[in-house]
Design a protein around this motif. Structure first.
Motif, PDB file in Angstrom:
ATOM      1  N   ILE A  98       0.826  -1.204   0.000  1.00  0.00           N
ATOM      2  CA  ILE A  98       0.000   0.000   0.000  1.00  0.00           C
ATOM      3  C   ILE A  98       0.862   1.257   0.000  1.00  0.00           C
ATOM      4  O   ILE A  98       1.895   1.322   0.670  1.00  0.00           O
ATOM      5  CB  ILE A  98      -0.960   0.001   1.213  1.00  0.00           C
ATOM      6  CG1 ILE A  98      -1.972   1.161   1.129  1.00  0.00           C
ATOM      7  CG2 ILE A  98      -0.198   0.042   2.537  1.00  0.00           C
ATOM      8  CD1 ILE A  98      -3.110   1.034   2.121  1.00  0.00           C
ATOM      9  N   ALA A 149       0.399   5.402   0.704  1.00  0.00           N
ATOM     10  CA  ALA A 149      -0.521   6.341   1.348  1.00  0.00           C
ATOM     11  C   ALA A 149       0.029   7.751   1.277  1.00  0.00           C
ATOM     12  O   ALA A 149       1.240   7.966   1.442  1.00  0.00           O
ATOM     13  CB  ALA A 149      -0.757   5.945   2.804  1.00  0.00           C
ATOM     14  N   ALA A 205      -1.953   4.490   5.992  1.00  0.00           N
ATOM     15  CA  ALA A 205      -1.641   3.204   5.365  1.00  0.00           C
ATOM     16  C   ALA A 205      -2.114   2.033   6.212  1.00  0.00           C
ATOM     17  O   ALA A 205      -2.692   1.068   5.701  1.00  0.00           O
ATOM     18  CB  ALA A 205      -0.138   3.102   5.108  1.00  0.00           C
TER      19      ALA A 205
END
Length: 230
Positions: free
Chosen positions: A4, A6, A195
């Motif tokens: 991920i 963010a 995140a």
């Protein structure tokens, strides 16, 4: 394992983070009015540190607000562009939730009140209980309100942790309503917490397409919700 990226520009702080293969990479700086100049460089930096390209991440999370109108629009616009270009799913995360999560992440405290100075004699307010990384239970839904009498829904027997510029600007008004300890180490949202919350939401199927990326201002939402029994 989900990877991920963010981003957050919703307050005076600007940050980017990557979580990949059990490792975290974060760029964070308090740089008012420089978000447009800094956020893409921060994004490139965390991806490079993680030895990833944008195509390698599974989802992009972003601070959706509330916060600075301009700042929130910067993050949502950039994330929408990145997600469209790379065909990635997105996850929006409340700035107030991310702030509360930072207290849990750094100190293990579970009962947290986030407040951002919203100008015009108001605050953006949220209250949360956090007992597991990435999972945040809402006690007071994100709202904008007068600082006075804003915390009546909370259990006054609990020592709450407090975070955000709202506590600095309206300390007297807020502290007289509740027993709270103001955290001076953490003031702004951090993309790392976005995140971590984003990973949890993504794992539960809570995601958006790039076209659905949007800011949350809450200026037109002036009521808060209570937990059952409160």
């Amino acid at each position: 394992m989900t990877r991920i990226l963010a981003l957050d520009t919703s307050t005076e702080a600007c940050s980017a983070a990557v979580i990949a293969d059990g490792k975290t990479f974060v760029e964070f700086d308090v740089c008012p009015r420089e978000h447009n100049k800094r956020i893409l460089a921060m994004t490139d930096s965390v991806l490079t540190q993680a030895n990833l390209k944008l195509a390698d991440v599974d989802v992009i999370a972003y601070g959706q607000g509330p916060g600075s109108f301009t700042g929130v629009r910067i993050a949502t616009g950039i994330v929408q562009g990145l997600a469209l270009g790379a065909d990635k799913a997105t996850v929006g995360v409340s700035s107030l939730r991310a702030m509360a999560h930072s207290i849990f992440r750094t100190s293990g405290q579970t009962h947290i009140i986030s407040a951002i100075d919203a100008r015009m004699n108001e605050i953006y307010l949220g209250a949360f209980i956090i007992e597991e990384q990435g999972s945040v239970q809402t006690v007071i839904q994100d709202t904008v309100c007068d600082a006075r009498n804003s915390l009546k829904a909370l259990d006054s027997q609990i020592v709450w942790q407090a975070i955000g510029t709202g506590w600095q600007t309206y300390h007297a008004e807020l502290s007289q309503q509740i027993n709270a300890q103001v955290n001076t180490q953490c003031t702004f949202p951090n993309a790392l917490d976005i995140a971590l919350i984003g990973l949890k939401k993504f794992s539960e199927g809570d995601q958006q397409s790039a076209a659905q990326v949007s800011p949350v201002y809450v200026r037109d939402q002036v009521t808060w919700k209570k937990l059952p029994g409160k």
